[in-house]
Design a protein around this motif. Structure first.
Motif, PDB file in Angstrom:
ATOM      1  N   ALA A   1       0.828  -1.210   0.000  1.00 12.42           N
ATOM      2  CA  ALA A   1       0.000   0.000   0.000  1.00 12.42           C
ATOM      3  C   ALA A   1       0.864   1.263   0.000  1.00 12.42           C
ATOM      4  O   ALA A   1       0.565   2.227  -0.707  1.00 12.42           O
ATOM      5  N   GLU A   2       1.927   1.261   0.766  1.00 16.60           N
ATOM      6  CA  GLU A   2       2.794   2.440   0.812  1.00 16.60           C
ATOM      7  C   GLU A   2       3.591   2.619  -0.470  1.00 16.60           C
ATOM      8  O   GLU A   2       3.611   3.705  -1.052  1.00 16.60           O
ATOM      9  N   LYS A   3       4.263   1.568  -0.917  1.00 17.71           N
ATOM     10  CA  LYS A   3       5.194   1.696  -2.048  1.00 17.71           C
ATOM     11  C   LYS A   3       4.511   1.677  -3.412  1.00 17.71           C
ATOM     12  O   LYS A   3       4.940   2.375  -4.317  1.00 17.71           O
ATOM     13  N   VAL A   4       3.493   0.843  -3.579  1.00 17.40           N
ATOM     14  CA  VAL A   4       2.851   0.705  -4.883  1.00 17.40           C
ATOM     15  C   VAL A   4       1.712   1.719  -5.037  1.00 17.40           C
ATOM     16  O   VAL A   4       1.617   2.396  -6.056  1.00 17.40           O
TER      17      VAL A   4
ATOM     18  N   ASP B   1      14.141  -2.724  -3.187  1.00 14.70           N
ATOM     19  CA  ASP B   1      13.544  -1.495  -2.678  1.00 14.70           C
ATOM     20  C   ASP B   1      12.629  -0.828  -3.706  1.00 14.70           C
ATOM     21  O   ASP B   1      12.499   0.390  -3.715  1.00 14.70           O
ATOM     22  N   THR B   2      11.981  -1.608  -4.558  1.00 16.28           N
ATOM     23  CA  THR B   2      11.127  -1.035  -5.595  1.00 16.28           C
ATOM     24  C   THR B   2       9.685  -1.489  -5.446  1.00 16.28           C
ATOM     25  O   THR B   2       9.404  -2.551  -4.891  1.00 16.28           O
ATOM     26  N   ALA B   3       8.801  -0.682  -5.987  1.00 18.36           N
ATOM     27  CA  ALA B   3       7.385  -1.032  -5.995  1.00 18.36           C
ATOM     28  C   ALA B   3       7.147  -2.258  -6.875  1.00 18.36           C
ATOM     29  O   ALA B   3       6.319  -3.110  -6.551  1.00 18.36           O
ATOM     30  N   ALA B   4       7.904  -2.352  -7.962  1.00 17.66           N
ATOM     31  CA  ALA B   4       7.736  -3.487  -8.883  1.00 17.66           C
ATOM     32  C   ALA B   4       8.000  -4.817  -8.185  1.00 17.66           C
ATOM     33  O   ALA B   4       7.311  -5.813  -8.455  1.00 17.66           O
ATOM     34  N   SER B   5       8.960  -4.857  -7.281  1.00 18.81           N
ATOM     35  CA  SER B   5       9.249  -6.115  -6.590  1.00 18.81           C
ATOM     36  C   SER B   5       8.090  -6.527  -5.686  1.00 18.81           C
ATOM     37  O   SER B   5       7.813  -7.717  -5.539  1.00 18.81           O
TER      38      SER B   5
ATOM     39  N   VAL C   1      -3.432  -5.806 -10.615  1.00 17.92           N
ATOM     40  CA  VAL C   1      -3.690  -5.131 -11.891  1.00 17.92           C
ATOM     41  C   VAL C   1      -4.142  -3.680 -11.697  1.00 17.92           C
ATOM     42  O   VAL C   1      -3.789  -2.806 -12.483  1.00 17.92           O
ATOM     43  N   HIS C   2      -4.914  -3.446 -10.648  1.00 13.89           N
ATOM     44  CA  HIS C   2      -5.487  -2.109 -10.429  1.00 13.89           C
ATOM     45  C   HIS C   2      -5.276  -1.682  -8.966  1.00 13.89           C
ATOM     46  O   HIS C   2      -6.217  -1.677  -8.178  1.00 13.89           O
ATOM     47  N   PRO C   3      -4.052  -1.345  -8.603  1.00 14.17           N
ATOM     48  CA  PRO C   3      -3.762  -1.015  -7.197  1.00 14.17           C
ATOM     49  C   PRO C   3      -4.232   0.392  -6.801  1.00 14.17           C
ATOM     50  O   PRO C   3      -3.634   1.388  -7.180  1.00 14.17           O
ATOM     51  N   THR C   4      -5.328   0.441  -6.075  1.00 11.73           N
ATOM     52  CA  THR C   4      -5.847   1.698  -5.537  1.00 11.73           C
ATOM     53  C   THR C   4      -6.140   1.479  -4.056  1.00 11.73           C
ATOM     54  O   THR C   4      -6.268   0.328  -3.608  1.00 11.73           O
ATOM     55  N   PRO C   5      -6.286   2.563  -3.292  1.00 11.48           N
ATOM     56  CA  PRO C   5      -6.619   2.380  -1.876  1.00 11.48           C
ATOM     57  C   PRO C   5      -7.930   1.615  -1.661  1.00 11.48           C
ATOM     58  O   PRO C   5      -8.012   0.752  -0.791  1.00 11.48           O
ATOM     59  N   THR C   6      -8.933   1.888  -2.467  1.00  9.71           N
ATOM     60  CA  THR C   6     -10.215   1.197  -2.317  1.00  9.71           C
ATOM     61  C   THR C   6     -10.072  -0.290  -2.619  1.00  9.71           C
ATOM     62  O   THR C   6     -10.575  -1.134  -1.868  1.00  9.71           O
ATOM     63  N   ILE C   7      -9.382  -0.615  -3.688  1.00 13.11           N
ATOM     64  CA  ILE C   7      -9.166  -2.026  -4.044  1.00 13.11           C
ATOM     65  C   ILE C   7      -8.337  -2.719  -2.963  1.00 13.11           C
ATOM     66  O   ILE C   7      -8.616  -3.866  -2.603  1.00 13.11           O
ATOM     67  N   ALA C   8      -7.334  -2.039  -2.439  1.00  9.66           N
ATOM     68  CA  ALA C   8      -6.505  -2.631  -1.369  1.00  9.66           C
ATOM     69  C   ALA C   8      -7.360  -2.932  -0.136  1.00  9.66           C
ATOM     70  O   ALA C   8      -7.217  -3.999   0.479  1.00  9.66           O
ATOM     71  N   ARG C   9      -8.255  -2.022   0.220  1.00 10.09           N
ATOM     72  CA  ARG C   9      -9.129  -2.255   1.375  1.00 10.09           C
ATOM     73  C   ARG C   9     -10.072  -3.423   1.098  1.00 10.09           C
ATOM     74  O   ARG C   9     -10.243  -4.310   1.945  1.00 10.09           O
ATOM     75  N   LEU C  10     -10.677  -3.451  -0.092  1.00  9.55           N
ATOM     76  CA  LEU C  10     -11.572  -4.557  -0.443  1.00  9.55           C
ATOM     77  C   LEU C  10     -10.824  -5.893  -0.489  1.00  9.55           C
ATOM     78  O   LEU C  10     -11.355  -6.923  -0.066  1.00  9.55           O
TER      79      LEU C  10
ATOM     80  N   GLY D   1       1.061   4.252  -2.840  1.00 10.79           N
ATOM     81  CA  GLY D   1       1.437   5.587  -2.366  1.00 10.79           C
ATOM     82  C   GLY D   1       0.613   6.036  -1.178  1.00 10.79           C
ATOM     83  O   GLY D   1       0.458   7.234  -0.928  1.00 10.79           O
ATOM     84  N   SER D   2       0.090   5.087  -0.427  1.00 11.04           N
ATOM     85  CA  SER D   2      -0.739   5.393   0.735  1.00 11.04           C
ATOM     86  C   SER D   2       0.109   5.827   1.916  1.00 11.04           C
ATOM     87  O   SER D   2       1.313   5.580   1.975  1.00 11.04           O
ATOM     88  N   THR D   3      -0.565   6.427   2.884  1.00  9.76           N
ATOM     89  CA  THR D   3       0.116   6.829   4.115  1.00  9.76           C
ATOM     90  C   THR D   3       0.379   5.594   4.971  1.00  9.76           C
ATOM     91  O   THR D   3      -0.325   4.579   4.840  1.00  9.76           O
ATOM     92  N   PRO D   4       1.353   5.681   5.861  1.00 13.14           N
ATOM     93  CA  PRO D   4       1.594   4.544   6.770  1.00 13.14           C
ATOM     94  C   PRO D   4       0.374   4.179   7.617  1.00 13.14           C
ATOM     95  O   PRO D   4       0.125   3.015   7.872  1.00 13.14           O
ATOM     96  N   VAL D   5      -0.406   5.178   8.014  1.00 14.44           N
ATOM     97  CA  VAL D   5      -1.593   4.913   8.828  1.00 14.44           C
ATOM     98  C   VAL D   5      -2.607   4.098   8.025  1.00 14.44           C
ATOM     99  O   VAL D   5      -3.126   3.087   8.504  1.00 14.44           O
ATOM    100  N   PHE D   6      -2.891   4.507   6.783  1.00 16.58           N
ATOM    101  CA  PHE D   6      -3.821   3.753   5.941  1.00 16.58           C
ATOM    102  C   PHE D   6      -3.294   2.341   5.708  1.00 16.58           C
ATOM    103  O   PHE D   6      -4.050   1.376   5.769  1.00 16.58           O
TER     104      PHE D   6
END
Length: 183
Positions: free
Chosen positions: A23-26, A147-151, A81-90, A28-33
């Motif tokens: 969530a943070e690296k891919v 140290d990459t989002a791709a990994s 495929v579609h990394p968003t905060p809403t999708i991550a929560r779901l 771009g969410s906050t650490p709290v989220f």
């Protein structure tokens, strides 16, 4: 069935370990989220235990196992495929409910029915396969992660691949089960 002990555990282990970092690296969410994803995962897992115990009494355990696994794999794939905060929560809710919330125990129940006179032994094999997750998961991920989002995306692609492997194994077992009218 023993392979399922591994694949089912691998799905939720890898998710619970790497979802906040994903969530943070891919995303771009906050650490709290990012940390709330594990809370959603845990809450839905707890709810699932109660719901699954009721559902498995009314629906054949293989159907529950297969359905839950397909939903979990699909949600992981959508997140990749579609990394968003809403999708991550779901996805956290789905993985908690469909992968961590008692489904491993449903697999163990099925295995115990295959070997009613050796429940202790088969439980040991099944649990050993699950325990391998806690060894294999970190080792494999160290070869993938940098140290990459791709990994991190690659770690979740691996999780999807293991999910699909588990589904294939379940389909083979279900076909055999229904063909020979076992359990």
């Amino acid at each position: 069935m023993v392979i399922l002990g591994f694949t089912l555990s691998f799905i939720f282990y890898m998710y619970s370990q790497y979802a906040p970092v994903f969530a943070e690296k891919v995303i771009g969410s906050t650490p709290v989220f990012s940390k709330t994803l594990i809370s959603w995962y845990a809450i839905s897992s707890l709810i699932s235990v109660f719901i699954t115990s009721t559902v498995v009494r009314k629906v054949h355990p293989f159907k529950v196992l297969l359905t839950y696994s397909i939903v979990a794999a699909a949600m992981l794939a959508v997140m990749v495929v579609h990394p968003t905060p809403t999708i991550a929560r779901l996805t956290s809710i789905a993985i908690g409910f469909f992968a961590a919330g008692g489904i491993w125990q449903v697999g163990l129940t099925i295995l115990s029915r295959y070997f009613p006179l050796e429940k202790g032994r088969v439980t040991g094999y099944y649990s050993f396969a699950a325990a391998l997750t806690y060894f294999v998961g970190p080792i494999v991920s160290t070869f993938i992660l940098d140290d990459t989002a791709a990994s991190l995306v690659h770690v979740f692609v691996l999780d999807v691949a293991v999910s699909v492997l588990g589904i294939i194994v379940m389909i083979i077992l279900a076909v055999r089960c229904f063909k020979y009218k076992f359990i």
